[in-house]
Design an enzyme around this catalytic site. Structure first.
Site, PDB file in Angstrom:
ATOM      1  N   GLY B 149       0.829  -1.199   0.000  1.00  0.00           N
ATOM      2  CA  GLY B 149       0.000   0.000   0.000  1.00  0.00           C
ATOM      3  C   GLY B 149       0.864   1.250   0.000  1.00  0.00           C
ATOM      4  O   GLY B 149       2.063   1.202   0.300  1.00  0.00           O
ATOM      5  N   CYS B 150       0.242   2.391  -0.340  1.00  0.00           N
ATOM      6  CA  CYS B 150       1.020   3.620  -0.465  1.00  0.00           C
ATOM      7  C   CYS B 150       1.496   4.123   0.896  1.00  0.00           C
ATOM      8  O   CYS B 150       2.684   4.398   1.082  1.00  0.00           O
ATOM      9  CB  CYS B 150       0.212   4.684  -1.199  1.00  0.00           C
ATOM     10  SG  CYS B 150      -1.463   4.918  -0.584  1.00  0.00           S
ATOM     11  N   TYR B 151       0.583   4.226   1.858  1.00  0.00           N
ATOM     12  CA  TYR B 151       1.008   4.671   3.197  1.00  0.00           C
ATOM     13  C   TYR B 151       2.045   3.711   3.788  1.00  0.00           C
ATOM     14  O   TYR B 151       3.071   4.156   4.332  1.00  0.00           O
ATOM     15  CB  TYR B 151      -0.189   4.764   4.140  1.00  0.00           C
ATOM     16  CG  TYR B 151      -1.112   5.940   3.931  1.00  0.00           C
ATOM     17  CD1 TYR B 151      -0.641   7.251   3.995  1.00  0.00           C
ATOM     18  CD2 TYR B 151      -2.469   5.756   3.706  1.00  0.00           C
ATOM     19  CE1 TYR B 151      -1.496   8.327   3.843  1.00  0.00           C
ATOM     20  CE2 TYR B 151      -3.337   6.830   3.548  1.00  0.00           C
ATOM     21  CZ  TYR B 151      -2.852   8.116   3.618  1.00  0.00           C
ATOM     22  OH  TYR B 151      -3.709   9.172   3.473  1.00  0.00           O
ATOM     23  N   THR B 153       4.231   1.836   2.340  1.00  0.00           N
ATOM     24  CA  THR B 153       5.537   2.002   1.708  1.00  0.00           C
ATOM     25  C   THR B 153       6.309   3.141   2.371  1.00  0.00           C
ATOM     26  O   THR B 153       7.475   2.982   2.759  1.00  0.00           O
ATOM     27  CB  THR B 153       5.365   2.274   0.201  1.00  0.00           C
ATOM     28  OG1 THR B 153       4.782   1.121  -0.418  1.00  0.00           O
ATOM     29  CG2 THR B 153       6.705   2.582  -0.460  1.00  0.00           C
ATOM     30  N   ALA B 154       5.664   4.292   2.509  1.00  0.00           N
ATOM     31  CA  ALA B 154       6.337   5.442   3.116  1.00  0.00           C
ATOM     32  C   ALA B 154       6.690   5.170   4.574  1.00  0.00           C
ATOM     33  O   ALA B 154       7.806   5.424   5.033  1.00  0.00           O
ATOM     34  CB  ALA B 154       5.461   6.687   2.996  1.00  0.00           C
TER      35      ALA B 154
END
Lengths: 340, 340, 340, 340
Positions: B149-151, B153-154
């Site tokens: 997921g995007c969150y 990953t960060a």
């Protein structure tokens, strides 16, 4: 003190009407309704109103409206207003309709542009087009106001002086208009998602927009001659405001001279509380009028071509502000009440 | 040269995958499909691709996918991927799934956060979490990648060094994350209309977002201990990018000293092609990474608290860029191919 | 009816003060000044005010201010106010200073964060911190108001109940704040160009912002104990509004229970006209308060951590609205006059 | 493999040139310079380039440029280029000048619009106007390219077919153009602050913009007759892109019929790699071309009036992309290299 109802309270125009009416010393909001799943406090729908109004917003009920209101604002989608207006008028309510249903006097043109037959031709013939700068005297005694469209308000106010005084070629009027996104209403189509609009810009309904016949109708009346403008609307990536850039060709032997045009506009509109003419060489920007009921106009005499730029807040002078201006005129309140 | 299919081609991640694959010298796009009313040229749907690709996008058909593709990107809504994955794998296709369906190893947590039972537990147990910085070796031989997921990953990239090295209190990790609107996908709800988001900002799913268990799962593995982060996502009025501001408490007697933390991060990630560590006192902004596959990280040692700020492009390192990075690893292409 | 001057009339706070004062029934604007090349009609500088005010804005002249005004709003850059305040006070004018010059009681901390020595320690010791929710009684009789900073207003209002009642760990308060661009003032640095900010987002002055000591000063007073918050401000790509997401740790044996916290906040602020507490599970967004003087607060009790989210309009409750609220209190006008 | 220098590397066009050249397989960037306080790594100035280029950006030094470069891009403010060009040409360097200095063949008109005398009339007479769709053959052998302005690129490409074929009234061409903010360059005036532009829209230099004579020069050449267009530019609250809405009047007895115009445009531009003509009734939007080197054009035959809408990315086809397209032609690289 009058009792006011707002039908279509959850749209952008409705939201704005609530805001203005809450500031109006002569108005009590007594009814809020909208197409809505279940009744809900308006301050739940718009948390910004919390602590300022306690009303519940529910599905419209004609009897309740009639019982509770002196005047009704209809901030409804086109074609819905004409279902309700006859009953409100028959009960002697005053109505300010923000939809297009009572604007176009020719029902055939209405049918062509709104894709449905008009169902209330009797009242259509009696409605007053609510542009105070042209029809103030008629508005005073009106029972049914057809509140003008947002683009027509900007375009007609910008063009009225030169068209009424017959100074320009009526066959080649070009209106290049740009509107913020609230102009489209709070409707659920993918075209209006944030990521489709942010950092984008486009023309739409190129010379085929339903506001063109409205502009044509009013300009033709002013000119005493059939006018067909070229009208191209565009969608700006911002919330509020319309800027119309208008190109007209001077007629041969026209009476106005360089720098005469500004003075002419100032004189033409000198008693109008909500029209401001820029100085020669100055042009208005959206921010000058967003959040206000003003229409600001700049003019440039540029050889054979005259360039006129007009700006309004599409939700105020282009919708709810103008509706309240009309109400103020109808009830003999100072015209700017709650609008400054 | 490999043949690639993109299922879910009309969403933001799908659109981005097309763009990257068109620039990839080792890839031929041989299939595009999506939930769609009728087959249509992809260059009609996205006019920006006109002249660059002639494929038709249609409803997904498993047989066609199997016939035409070596590898399939699934850019589908959650719960749809697991309907398709078993058949693709049984025909020996490689799959990179951008949905959440194969990320959470614990099917009970999946059911709790995605509100449906998991239907493919066999492959769930075999899927590789596609974060190259942690799982590169496993990705090389993977047949099914669960693209992160995007969150997560960060957040995971920002926290891995301090968690893996056990330098911070694992019970009080706070992740305050902010995302652009494309993170929500191209879905039709009123919440994502332009006028609802423009000039607004808000938190949502406050400490209740479905990406929290994904972050917890990976950090817990790194720490060898159960971690529950506090995670509050916010919605930014812009298209692309995630910035996560992370607050962690140093553990007593922790080995790192003031100014040691930057060096530690640089060393930890020194071989990574897509991780860039800012100099001491410098922090990344969205524009440093939007349009790229990089994750930029800045760190401040601030008394008892360490502040870590990480940024990615949610559609690239947070979705389609990372998916292609995974493909590059699987096929032994240079890892940055089509990503610089 | 009082005569009011606005010094610093061309900045964002000054512009907003003009707007509010024009709507205020008990106020006459009698003086407008600013650092300006040559005297100019304010309606030339801000065309939106055309037709509403005819005053000229010029360079500030103390004698004129003293002659024409009962109360003076100073919307000046930091360090400039303290040059003017002594003379205004010695002539018995009331002053509401929107700069930071009279907020920090410790002149050493002022010198450290504003990089100049304080020049008016006498009045510094007499100034009243203009946060009505805490200091209303003192404001009533004040002659010099230090109007709070925008971030401190949001942060202190959000934290006052739990800090004053000693419910949370005072050593680990984390304030992750996000502000619109007008918070930086109308100053000419390249960092604030449209193309640098549009579609971008970043943290700045990470745990080093000059508003941190202001927050610390007020929270320490409430707690009776020295507090050092962790404070990270971020810059949002929008005009107006602050949202602060605050993370606090419950103290062991703390008296409040799940769902008790909302009730506690409602009770704490129940008489406040401009504080609105969201229902349990609800959080405020910027649009709820932009254009208003409200501070809306949502609270979530989340295990050991409590998450508090507060929003204000940085130019209203965070600056000019609060300044007028203070004026209303000083002159015994209804507190909400011109602010609804 | 050619060695390329970029002078003016810190502006928007320079930044974009770096980005394109880093992707170009036949180009090595060997020099970066700009007006700059002290030499600095370009990846410090633009963190997004970190890890991709290690060059230092410094003040321009002609000798270094001549030593290190085969071709030089000048992305400088107007009037600065003509100081440098003579020395570069005398050392047999090829030059692509993105400023206006070598575009207007009439030095008197240059002096009028750029408020300075032209200092290099010899090379002015030799420069090639770098619009490949008109001057490709001359560009192949050019040593000095005057890269077209952004508005002229859109306007000329949109008008060339109807003007060259003499199908419209040449005295009444109206160009209503709208540009994103990067069109103004990275210059430090208050007009371009975020809060002045966000949520605003305005016309500027109404029929007085310096790009009008450039459009007039090229259209006049095509028509074999002096043309004076009416040109009104507007400023959009977004970063990138130009949309020009153009209104022309058909000439009596004109040869084209309804629906003939689209086919005519398609035929006219059929070999052009970067011109795409929309289907009848379709119009382009900014997003179709932003990030690309395309110019998309839609046409509507509307009675006596023809409406033509053209879009480009002002920094690509309107500046740096077109510059690289010109370089590709000059060096016989495939024209689209690094531009797809």
């Amino acid at each position: 003190m009058i009792n006011v109802g707002i039908v279509g309270a959850t749209g952008y125009a409705g939201e704005e009407l609530i805001d203005i009416c809450l500031r109006h010393p002569n108005v009590r909001i007594t009814h809020l309704s909208a197409k809505i799943d279940k009744p809900e406090e308006i301050s739940k729908i718009f948390p910004k109103f919390k602590g300022r109004i306690g009303l519940i917003c529910k599905e419209p009920n004609i009897k309740e409206i009639i019982t509770n209101c002196d005047l009704v604002f209809l901030a409804l989608p086109h074609t819905v207003s004409m279902e309700i207006v006859p009953r409100l008028l028959s009960d002697r309510k005053k109505v300010i309709d923000l939809s297009a249903d009572y604007r176009l006097k020719d029902a055939k043109i209405y049918a062509q542009f709104y894709e449905t037959k008009h169902k209330d031709k009797i009242h259509l013939s009696q409605s007053i087009y609510g542009l105070p700068e042209i029809y103030r005297a008629k508005i005073e005694n009106a029972r049914l106001i057809a509140n003008p469209g947002c683009y027509p308000t900007a375009a007609i106010l910008a063009l009225t002086p030169v068209v009424a005084l017959n100074l320009v070629d009526l066959d080649t009027i070009i209106i290049d208009a740009k509107s913020g996104v609230t102009g489209a209403g709070r409707k659920a189509t993918q075209d209006f998602f944030f990521s489709e609009i942010d950092e984008d810009f486009k023309a739409y309904k190129v010379n085929a927009h339903q506001h063109a016949p409205e502009i044509n109708q009013e300009l033709s009346k002013l000119a005493g001659k059939k006018i067909n403008v070229t009208f191209v609307p565009h969608l700006l990536p911002l919330n509020r405001g319309i800027l119309a850039t208008i190109y007209v060709k001077k007629v041969q032997g026209s009476r106005f001279k360089v720098q005469g045009l500004n003075a002419l506009y100032k004189k033409f509109y000198k008693k109008e509380p909500f029209i401001r003419i820029k100085e020669e060489g100055d042009f208005p920007k959206l921010k000058d009028v967003v959040g206000t009921n003003y229409c600001d106009i700049g003019i440039k005499d540029s050889g054979n071509i005259v360039i006129i730029i007009a700006v309004i807040d599409n939700l105020l002078k282009g919708a709810s502000g103008q509706a309240v201006q009309n109400m103020n005129i109808m009830y003999n309140f100072p015209e700017y009440t709650a609008l400054l």
